[in-house]
Design an enzyme around this catalytic site. Sequence first.
Site, PDB file in Angstrom:
ATOM      1  N   VAL A 109      24.080  52.651  55.040  1.00 50.60           N
ATOM      2  CA  VAL A 109      24.015  51.523  55.952  1.00 50.60           C
ATOM      3  C   VAL A 109      22.611  51.471  56.535  1.00 50.60           C
ATOM      4  CG1 VAL A 109      24.994  50.431  58.009  1.00 50.60           C
ATOM      5  CG2 VAL A 109      26.458  51.833  56.531  1.00 50.60           C
ATOM      6  N   CYS A 110      21.993  50.299  56.454  1.00 47.42           N
ATOM      7  CA  CYS A 110      20.700  50.064  57.070  1.00 47.42           C
ATOM      8  C   CYS A 110      19.657  51.075  56.575  1.00 47.42           C
ATOM      9  CB  CYS A 110      20.856  50.095  58.588  1.00 47.42           C
ATOM     10  SG  CYS A 110      19.491  49.363  59.512  1.00 47.42           S
ATOM     11  N   THR A 111      19.002  51.789  57.485  1.00 48.03           N
ATOM     12  CA  THR A 111      17.947  52.722  57.089  1.00 48.03           C
ATOM     13  C   THR A 111      18.491  54.006  56.478  1.00 48.03           C
ATOM     14  OG1 THR A 111      17.878  53.555  59.365  1.00 48.03           O
ATOM     15  CG2 THR A 111      16.274  51.841  58.762  1.00 48.03           C
TER      16      THR A 111
END
Length: 332
Positions: A109-111
């Site tokens: 998720v995301c970074t």
Amino acid sequence: MRRPQPAHDVLVLAFDGVRLLDVAAPLEVFHTAARTTGAYRVRVCTPDGRDVTTSTGLRIAADVSAADVGRTDTLVVPGPADLRLLDERPALVELVARLAPGAGRVASVCTGAFALAAAGLLRGRRATTHWEYADDLARAHPDVTVTPDAIYVQDGPVLTSAGVTAGIDVCLALVEEDHGPDEARRVARDLVVFLQRPGGQSQFSAASRTATTRHPVLRPLLDAIAADPAADHSLRALAARAGLSGRHVSRLFVQQVGSTPAAHVELLRVEAARILLERGVSVTDAAHRSGLGSDETLRRAFARHLGTTPSAYAARFRTARGEPDVARGVGA
């Protein structure tokens, strides 16, 4: 009598400094699915089995220590709020590299994509991350093909997703993969989110991706295209409106917007068609009302920009048995 199947084991990694919503979104999706199906066992894993403190200051309790994890069906790797954390704590990357081989599939998720890349899990694969860090991911890991604008990307058993709430989208996609679209729709309705933005859908609207400009000639043209994408926005019409040559208008677009007039107009028309399809308009009507004209032109434009077909895109926003669409409310 058939023996009941064991629950699908989902492990969500958490660590000090993790972004809260990166952890919460997967937990909500899989716990919601588990409430009616019993199909998932969802656990929070921390490096040492102790509670961790998220980037907001909220503490999260651990269900299991990484040292006690064997095989798992799905490993979810959230991202830190501050990317420097991964450089400062190489043990986190080592932990991801150790847990991943024991997982049937891995999602970030995301970074969290940076942790996957540093652990070697994205080598030779396509991936995405939060728009703000996509260029950084591409520079730091040239062996990864970064798709900067996608909501999520699946390449084999590895999935990466865009900023924070895109964790909902990627986990809904996993629920659909496991239990079909009806169950994924049910979870989406429970969470009051769209089921579900296709992975290829942009993180942003076309208007928000257009470079801002106050150029006295170009700004009115851009506003006119955004206000009515289906109108005549041929190069000849734009040039006549601006009182300039077509070559001059083309040069202004490339300098100020970064694309040709035709490419920009098509982008806005694809977005208009996308919105129409989400509202239940037919493919033919969406093609006509967006200015793309024909079903075939719309299909080709969707393939270029969204990596899917208009029919497949529209199906994502239909609920089972003709029930009303779930409400809007989630952005990347």
